[in-house]
Design a protein around this motif. Structure first.
Motif, PDB file in Angstrom:
ATOM      1  N   PHE A  51       0.769  -1.305   0.005  1.00  0.00           N
ATOM      2  CA  PHE A  51      -0.060  -0.088   0.007  1.00  0.00           C
ATOM      3  C   PHE A  51       0.974   1.208  -0.033  1.00  0.00           C
ATOM      4  CE2 PHE A  51      -4.490  -1.213   1.074  1.00  0.00           C
ATOM      5  CZ  PHE A  51      -4.318  -2.612   1.026  1.00  0.00           C
ATOM      6  N   GLY A  54      -0.267   4.330   1.530  1.00  0.00           N
ATOM      7  CA  GLY A  54      -1.338   3.896   2.135  1.00  0.00           C
ATOM      8  C   GLY A  54      -2.269   3.854   1.077  1.00  0.00           C
ATOM      9  N   GLN A 109     -15.196  -5.286  -1.711  1.00  0.00           N
ATOM     10  CA  GLN A 109     -14.441  -5.776  -0.685  1.00  0.00           C
ATOM     11  C   GLN A 109     -13.158  -6.310  -0.995  1.00  0.00           C
ATOM     12  OE1 GLN A 109     -16.778  -9.735   0.828  1.00  0.00           O
ATOM     13  NE2 GLN A 109     -17.856  -8.314   1.785  1.00  0.00           N
ATOM     14  N   TYR A 110     -12.045  -6.201  -0.060  1.00  0.00           N
ATOM     15  CA  TYR A 110     -10.772  -7.038  -0.447  1.00  0.00           C
ATOM     16  C   TYR A 110     -10.863  -8.395  -0.727  1.00  0.00           C
ATOM     17  CZ  TYR A 110      -5.731  -6.881   0.654  1.00  0.00           C
ATOM     18  OH  TYR A 110      -4.311  -7.029   0.345  1.00  0.00           O
ATOM     19  N   ARG A 111     -10.056  -8.940  -1.395  1.00  0.00           N
ATOM     20  CA  ARG A 111      -9.980 -10.413  -1.803  1.00  0.00           C
ATOM     21  C   ARG A 111      -8.695 -11.131  -1.245  1.00  0.00           C
ATOM     22  NH1 ARG A 111     -14.324 -10.564  -1.076  1.00  0.00           N
ATOM     23  NH2 ARG A 111     -16.189 -11.471  -2.096  1.00  0.00           N
ATOM     24  N   CYS A 112      -8.630 -11.833  -0.522  1.00  0.00           N
ATOM     25  CA  CYS A 112      -7.213 -12.761  -0.558  1.00  0.00           C
ATOM     26  C   CYS A 112      -7.600 -14.008  -0.692  1.00  0.00           C
ATOM     27  CB  CYS A 112      -6.663 -12.304   0.919  1.00  0.00           C
ATOM     28  SG  CYS A 112      -5.052 -13.482   0.965  1.00  0.00           S
ATOM     29  N   TRP A 114      -7.054 -17.945  -3.585  1.00  0.00           N
ATOM     30  CA  TRP A 114      -6.290 -18.517  -4.514  1.00  0.00           C
ATOM     31  C   TRP A 114      -7.026 -18.371  -6.001  1.00  0.00           C
ATOM     32  CZ3 TRP A 114      -1.073 -20.652  -4.619  1.00  0.00           C
ATOM     33  CH2 TRP A 114      -0.589 -20.786  -3.500  1.00  0.00           C
ATOM     34  N   PRO A 139      -2.096 -16.662  -5.895  1.00  0.00           N
ATOM     35  CA  PRO A 139      -2.852 -15.974  -5.056  1.00  0.00           C
ATOM     36  C   PRO A 139      -3.081 -14.580  -5.312  1.00  0.00           C
ATOM     37  CG  PRO A 139      -0.988 -16.415  -3.901  1.00  0.00           C
ATOM     38  CD  PRO A 139      -0.812 -16.931  -5.282  1.00  0.00           C
ATOM     39  N   SER A 141      -4.456 -10.607  -3.435  1.00  0.00           N
ATOM     40  CA  SER A 141      -4.454  -9.833  -2.324  1.00  0.00           C
ATOM     41  C   SER A 141      -4.675  -8.446  -2.615  1.00  0.00           C
ATOM     42  CB  SER A 141      -3.479 -10.318  -1.294  1.00  0.00           C
ATOM     43  OG  SER A 141      -3.701  -9.860  -0.169  1.00  0.00           O
TER      44      SER A 141
END
Lengths: 247, 739
Positions: A51, A54, A109-112, A114, A139, A141
Motif C-alpha cells: 500500500f 497507504g 471488498q478486499y479479496r485474498c 487463490w 493467489p 490479495s
C-alpha cells in the motif's frame, strides 16, 4: 542475474519478492529505495505489492511521483524488463507505463484467495517458460484490482497479444465465476506494447515453493531470468510479443 | 471535597479513590495530576479488580524469556536464538461505538505492543462476538468490524491467519473484538520499555497529537455505557500507512542498538507510556507538552497528556544516538520530537513551556489500588444446572436436518466470508492458513520449524459453568495446536466480562480464571501476557463471561504438519479420547444443537477430564510427529458429527460410519464433550496408531472410513447426504445471513 526491488513507503511485498528471487531462485536481489535515480546496476526491476503511501487518494496515485519512477520510465524506454505486482501494477498504470486502470473490486471488498490464471501469451519475456493456455495457480490479495480500459484500448491489447493472463476456472475456461474482482474480460495481467513491462494483480512471489501451497509463480521469474540471460548473451533479441495470441 | 463528582465520573475514579490520592499525595491534585491518576488507575491500565485473580495463572516455564506482566507482551524462546512475542487485547467498547475504526485501531494497538518489544509482527488473529445476524445492527457491527480489521491489517502487511466468530443474543449490545499479534525477534534484539538512565532523551515519534480518544482508557474501557452514540469522539481514527512506516523505522533503530527503551502509546496515551516506562526503570521524568507536535489548536496540557491519538511510539534515546535516530525517522518521513528526559529522582513532572503543570510521584501513579472482588454465585446458575437434559423431549428434527442446520449456523459455518477479506499470505510464512487446519502454522524461514497459532473461547459454556468453561477454553486452544502438529508453548488471554463490582460477575470472573489456571497447570502451559476487558454490559445485562485464549505452539518439523481435511478414500477414521461415541444427554449442555433445535441454553456441562486431555494431546502430537495421521480435527461446537462433516467437506470426500446407533443419538452426534479428536489414518498404519494410543492410555473408537468423492456422507439409519449439499450449506451459511 540481478533483480532490483523497489521499496516505496508502504510497500510490503518487497521482502517476499527478495526471498523468492534470491533464496528460492538463487538470483541476486537488491532493494532499491524509492528515492534512487540510478537503475543501471539491475538486469530487471520489480515493483512489488503493498500500500504505497497507504493507497490514499487512489492506489498508486502518489507513488508514481516518487523520484524512482522517472528512472523506471527511462529504464523501460531503454528496453529494460519491469514486473509490477499488485500495487506495482497499479503504480505502472498511474504512471502511464501501462494502459488502463485498476478500480475498486466490483463487490467492494478486499479479496485474498487463490486464483487460476490462463497464460494467454507464452511468448512474452515473463511467460516464455509456460505453454500457451497453461493454467497457473496464483493467489491474489487486493481491494482495487478491477481492470478497466476503454473499448479501443481493449481491442489493441487483444490484437497485439498484450493480455498475458486472464482469470479462469481450474480447467482453463474464462468464466464470470472465476473473475474475483470484476476485471474486464477477466484480465489479470497485461504488458505494454513493446512487451517489456508486465503488470499483474496476482502475487507470483507467494507461490514459488510447494510448502506455501504452490510453485507456479516460479515460472514467471524463471521466464524473466531466461529472457534476460538470453539477451545478455546475445542468443535472442528482445522479441516483440507475438500478435494474435489466443484471447 | 473540592472536586466535582462529574469530574471524577469523567475519569472513572470513585470519591474513595480520590480520598486515597489526597492522602498519599498530602494535598489536592491539580487537574492535570488528577487526569494522570484517572488514566493510570483505570481498570484498563491498573487492573484494579483483576490483579489478584490474575496471580492465579501459572507463569513458570523454562521457555519464558521475560516474566509475565513486566513488559508489553510475553516473550518465549523458540530456539535458534529467536524469541516469539505475543499478546491479545480487546477493543470492545470502541468497536461498539464505531465498528470500523474501533476494530482498525484495535489491530493497530496490539501491533504496537509487539513492536515495542523490538519484534517484527508476523501474524494477526482475531476473536469476535456479535449479536444475532437477524438484527440489522448486529450485521452493521459485524461487517464494520471485519472491514476495519481488513482495512488496517492488510495495509500494514501482516497476515491475519486465524480467528473465530460467534453470534449470540448475549453480545447484542456489547460486541467483543479481541485482536492478537505475534512477533518474532532475535533474543539479543528484544527491547524493554524501560527508562533507566537519567539524562536519556524521551523522543515521541509518529502521528501528531490531537484531541481524539481522550478518556478512552478511563471512560470508555473502564465502565459500562448506555448511550454509546454520544461517545463517538472518544474513538480514535487509525492511519495504517503511518503504522507501517513506524514498524520499519522502529525496527531499524532497535536492531541498530540505538535505544535504551521502546514503548507504545496505547490506552492513556502519553501519560501511561511515560509513567510506565519510568516506573519500570525506577526513575522519574520531565516532559514538556509544548514540545509535542499537535494536530489541533489550543490543546491544554491535560488534553496532550491524555490524548489517545494513534500511531505514536515513545523512544528512550541516549543523547549520543539522537542524530542517528533522527536520520532513520527522517528517511521514513516520520515526525519526531524530543519532549523530555529521564530524571534520577522518581517524580513525574509535566511542563508546559517553562511552567510546571504536574509533579507527582511515579510510584504513586503506578500503584493503582487493588480490590478484593466480592463474589456471589448467580442465582440463575442454580436454575440452569437444575435443568435435567436427560428428560428432554424427543428430538424435534431428524439427525439429517439437525446436521444441516448446524453446518449452516453462523457459529459453525465456514468463516471464508471473513478471512477472504484478510491478507493471510503476505510475508510468505503461512503454511497452514485459515480454513485448512485447527490452528494456523507459520514457517520460521531458515529452519525446519513453524509456529502454531490459534484463539478459542466458548462464552456459552462459561455462562453455564465458568470454571469448566474456562478450563475448556485453554484445553481447546491447546488441542487445536496439537491437531496441527504444534507443541503448546504458552498462552495469552483476554478476559471479557461484565461489571466486576457486581458480585455475580465477580464470581464468573473468579471461577473462570480458576478453571483456566487449573487447565494451564495440568497441560503445562504458562500464561505469558493478557488483557482484561470488564464492564461489557448494557442496562445490567452483561455479556456471556468470555475468556479468549490465544495459544502459541511450536512445530518441530514442517514435514509433519497436519490438516483437518480428509486426504484419501480408504483411510480409517478414529475418534481419539473416548471408548465409544455414546454420550449422556448432559453433554448437550451449552451445545449449539441444544440452542438451535430446542432454543435452549441450559444444563451443567460435565467437568473436563484434564488428565485425559493432557494424555490425549501428548498422544495426538506423537502421532503427528511420527507422520501417522492423515488428518486431525478436534470436536468442539456441533460435536462429533460436525467434526466429521467438516473433514469430509474440506477434503471433498465421502464418509461411511461403522459405529452403532446410540440410544440418545442426538447426544452422540452433537454433544460437545471435550478431549476428543477425529483423525484419519492409512489402513496400513492402523496398528501403529493403536499402539501409540495404548502407550498414552488414550481410549479410541473406530468411527468408519473415508469414501470416494462421489459417495455420500453416511451414518447408517441417521444421515445420508451428498457431501456437495453439506458443503454448500456450510460454505454459504454466513453469507446468506448478510444479504
Amino acid at each position: 542475474m540481478r533483480f532490483g526491488i523497489v521499496v516505496f513507503p508502504g510497500t510490503w511485498s518487497d521482502g517476499d519478492c527478495h526471498y523468492a528471487v534470491r533464496d528460492v531462485l538463487g538470483q541476486d536481489a537488491s532493494y532499491v529505495w524509492h528515492k534512487e535515480r540510478d537503475l543501471s546496476p539491475y538486469d530487471c526491476m520489480i515493483l512489488p505489492g503493498g500500500f504505497s503511501y497507504g493507497d490514499y487518494l487512489r492506489a498508486g496515485a502518489i507513488a508514481r511521483f516518487s523520484p524512482v519512477m522517472g528512472a523506471v520510465e527511462a529504464y523501460v524506454q531503454a528496453g529494460g524488463l519491469v514486473l509490477g505486482i499488485c500495487n506495482g501494477f497499479q503504480i505502472l498504470c498511474e504512471a502511464g507505463l501501462l494502459p488502463g486502470a485498476l478500480t475498486r473490486n466490483h463487490h467492494l471488498q478486499y479479496r485474498c484467495q487463490w486464483t487460476h490464471l490462463r497464460v494467454e501469451n507464452a511468448d512474452s519475456p515473463f511467460t516464455n517458460t509456460c505453454t500457451p493456455g497453461q493454467v497457473l495457480r496464483v493467489p491474489i490479495s487486493h481491494g482495487e484490482g478491477c481492470y478497466y480500459a476503454d473499448a479501443a484500448t481493449l481491442r489493441e491489447l487483444n490484437a497485439r497479444g498484450q493480455v498475458i493472463f486472464r482469470y479462469c476456472d481450474p480447467s482453463g475456461d474464462i468464466t464470470p465465476g472465476a473473475n474475483p474482482n470484476g476485471s474486464l474480460e477477466n484480465i489479470a495481467g497485461i504488458t505494454n506494447t513493446r512487451g517489456n513491462v508486465l503488470g499483474m494483480m496476482p502475487h507470483p512471489e507467494r507461490c514459488c515453493e510447494g510448502l506455501l501451497g504452490g510453485a507456479d509463480g516460479r515460472l514467471i521469474f524463471e521466464s524473466m531470468v531466461s529472457f534476460a540471460t538470453g539477451r545478455r548473451t546475445g542468443l535472442s533479441a528482445a522479441a516483440p510479443p507475438r500478435s494474435g495470441a489466443r484471447s | 471535597m473540592p472536586v466535582a463528582r462529574e469530574t471524577l465520573e469523567e475519569i472513572a475514579l470513585t470519591p474513595e479513590e480520590y480520598e486515597v490520592i489526597v492522602e498519599r499525595l498530602g494535598r489536592e491534585p491539580n487537574p492535570v495530576e488528577l487526569g494522570l491518576f484517572g488514566t493510570l488507575w483505570s481498570e484498563h491500565c491498573g487492573y484494579k479488580h483483576s490483579r489478584k485473580l490474575l496471580g492465579l495463572f501459572p507463569k513458570e516455564s523454562p521457555a519464558l524469556l521475560i516474566p509475565p506482566g513486566e513488559e508489553n507482551a510475553g516473550a518465549v524462546d523458540i530456539g535458534d536464538g529467536l524469541a516469539a512475542v505475543f499478546k491479545i487485547e480487546s477493543h470492545n467498547h470502541p468497536s461498539a461505538v464505531e465498528p470500523y475504526q474501533g476494530a482498525a485501531t484495535g489491530v493497530g494497538g496490539i501491533v504496537r505492543d509487539i513492536l515495542a518489544m523490538g519484534a517484527r509482527p508476523i501474524a494477526l488473529v482475531n476473536s469476535l462476538r456479535f449479536g444475532p445476524l437477524s438484527e440489522t445492527r448486529s450485521r452493521y457491527l459485524f461487517q464494520g468490524v471485519v472491514a476495519g480489521i481488513s482495512g488496517y491489517g492488510n495495509c500494514i502487511g501482516i497476515p491475519d491467519v486465524a480467528g473465530e466468530v460467534f453470534f449470540s443474543q448475549a453480545y447484542r449490545d456489547n460486541p467483543l473484538v479481541n485482536a492478537l499479534c505475534l512477533g518474532i525477534a532475535p533474543i539479543k534484539n528484544l527491547m524493554r520499555a524501560a527508562a533507566r538512565t537519567p539524562g536519556h532523551l524521551l523522543v515521541l515519534v509518529g502521528a501528531a497529537t490531537g484531541r481524539d480518544g481522550i478518556h478512552g482508557a478511563s471512560g470508555l474501557a473502564s465502565r459500562t455505557f448506555e448511550e454509546d452514540q454520544e461517545r463517538r469522539p472518544a474513538v480514535q481514527v487509525g492511519n495504517p500507512f503511518l503504522e507501517k512506516l513506524l514498524i520499519e523505522a522502529c525496527l531499524e533503530v532497535a536492531r541498530a542498538g540505538l535505544l535504551e527503551g521502546l514503548q507504545d502509546l496505547g490506552a492513556g496515551g502519553l501519560s501511561t507510556a511515560v509513567v510506565e516506562s519510568a516506573a519500570r526503570g525506577g526513575r522519574g521524568f520531565v516532559v514538556d507538552v509544548a514540545q509535542v507536535p499537535r494536530r489541533d489548536e489550543g490543546m491544554t496540557p491535560y488534553e496532550v497528556m491524555l490524548s489517545e491519538s494513534q500511531e505514536r511510539m515513545l523512544l528512550v534515546v541516549p543523547p549520543e544516538n539522537l542524530e542517528r535516530v533522527k536520520g532513520v525517522f527522517e528517511k521514513w518521513d516520520i515526525p519526531w520530537a524530543v519532549m523530555g528526559t529521564v530524571t534520577p529522582e522518581e517524580s513525574a513532572r509535566v511542563l508546559d513551556g517553562g511552567q510546571e503543570v504536574a509533579n507527582v510521584s511515579v510510584a504513586l501513579l503506578a500503584q493503582a489500588p487493588v480490590y478484593e472482588v466480592r463474589t456471589k454465585k448467580p442465582a440463575v446458575l442454580e436454575e440452569l444446572h437444575a435443568y435435567d437434559l436427560g428428560r428432554l423431549p424427543e428430538p424435534p428434527v431428524s439427525a439429517e436436518n439437525a446436521l444441516l442446520q448446524l453446518l449452516g449456523s453462523p457459529n459453525i459455518a465456514s468463516k471464508e466470508w471473513v478471512y477472504r477479506q484478510y491478507d493471510h499470505h503476505v510475508q510468505t510464512n503461512t503454511i497452514l492458513g485459515p480454513g485448512q487446519g485447527d490452528a494456523a502454522l507459520l514457517w520460521i524461514k531458515g529452519t525446519r520449524r513453524a509456529l502454531g497459532l490459534t484463539a478459542d473461547g466458548n462464552g456459552r459454556l462459561c455462562y453455564l459453568d465458568p470454571y469448566t468453561g474456562g478450563a475448556m477454553a485453554v484445553a481447546e486452544a491447546c488441542r487445536n495446536l496439537v491437531c496441527a502438529g504444534a507443541h503448546p508453548l504458552a498462552i495469552t488471554d483476554c478476559l471479557n466480562f461484565g461489571d466486576p463490582e457486581r458480585p455475580e460477575v465477580a464470581y464468573q470472573l473468579e471461577q473462570c480464571v480458576r478453571g483456566m489456571a487449573e487447565a494451564c497447570r495440568v497441560l503445562g502451559v504458562p500464561v505469558v501476557s493478557g488483557n482484561v476487558s470488564l464492564y461489557n454490559e448494557t442496562r445490567g445485562q452483561p455479556v456471556y463471561p468470555t475468556p479468549v485464549v490465544g495459544a502459541l505452539g511450536l512445530l518441530e518439523d514442517i514435514a509433519h504438519r497436519c490438516q483437518s481435511a480428509f486426504q484419501g478414500a480408504g483411510d480409517i477414521v478414529l475418534l481419539l479420547g473416548a471408548p465409544s461415541v455414546e454420550l449422556s444427554a448432559a453433554y448437550l449442555a451449552g451445545s449449539e444443537y441444544l440452542e438451535l433445535a430446542y432454543s435452549l441454553v441450559a444444563g451443567r456441562p460435565p467437568a473436563l477430564d484434564l488428565e485425559l486431555e493432557a494424555w490425549l494431546q501428548r498422544c495426538c502430537l506423537r502421532l503427528v510427529q511420527r507422520g501417522l495421521l492423515r488428518s486431525a480435527h478436534d470436536c468442539s461446537e456441533g460435536g462429533l458429527a460436525v467434526a466429521l462433516a467438516e473433514s469430509a467437506i474440506q477434503g471433498n470426500l465421502g464418509f461411511m460410519a461403522s459405529f452403532p446407533k446410540a440410544a440418545r443419538w442426538d447426544a452422540a452426534l452433537f454433544g460437545e464433550r471435550s478431549a476428543r479428536i477425529v483423525v484419519s489414518v492409512e489402513p496400513a498404519r492402523l496398528k501403529e496408531v493403536e499402539a501409540v494410543c495404548q502407550e498414552h492410555r488414550v481410549p479410541f473408537t473406530l468411527l468408519g472410513a473415508v469414501t470416494p468423492a462421489s459417495t455420500n456422507f453416511l451414518i447408517p439409519g441417521l444421515v445420508d447426504l451428498p457431501v456437495a449439499v453439506m458443503a454448500e450449506t456450510w460454505r454459504r451459511g454466513l453469507e446468506r445471513l448478510l444479504r
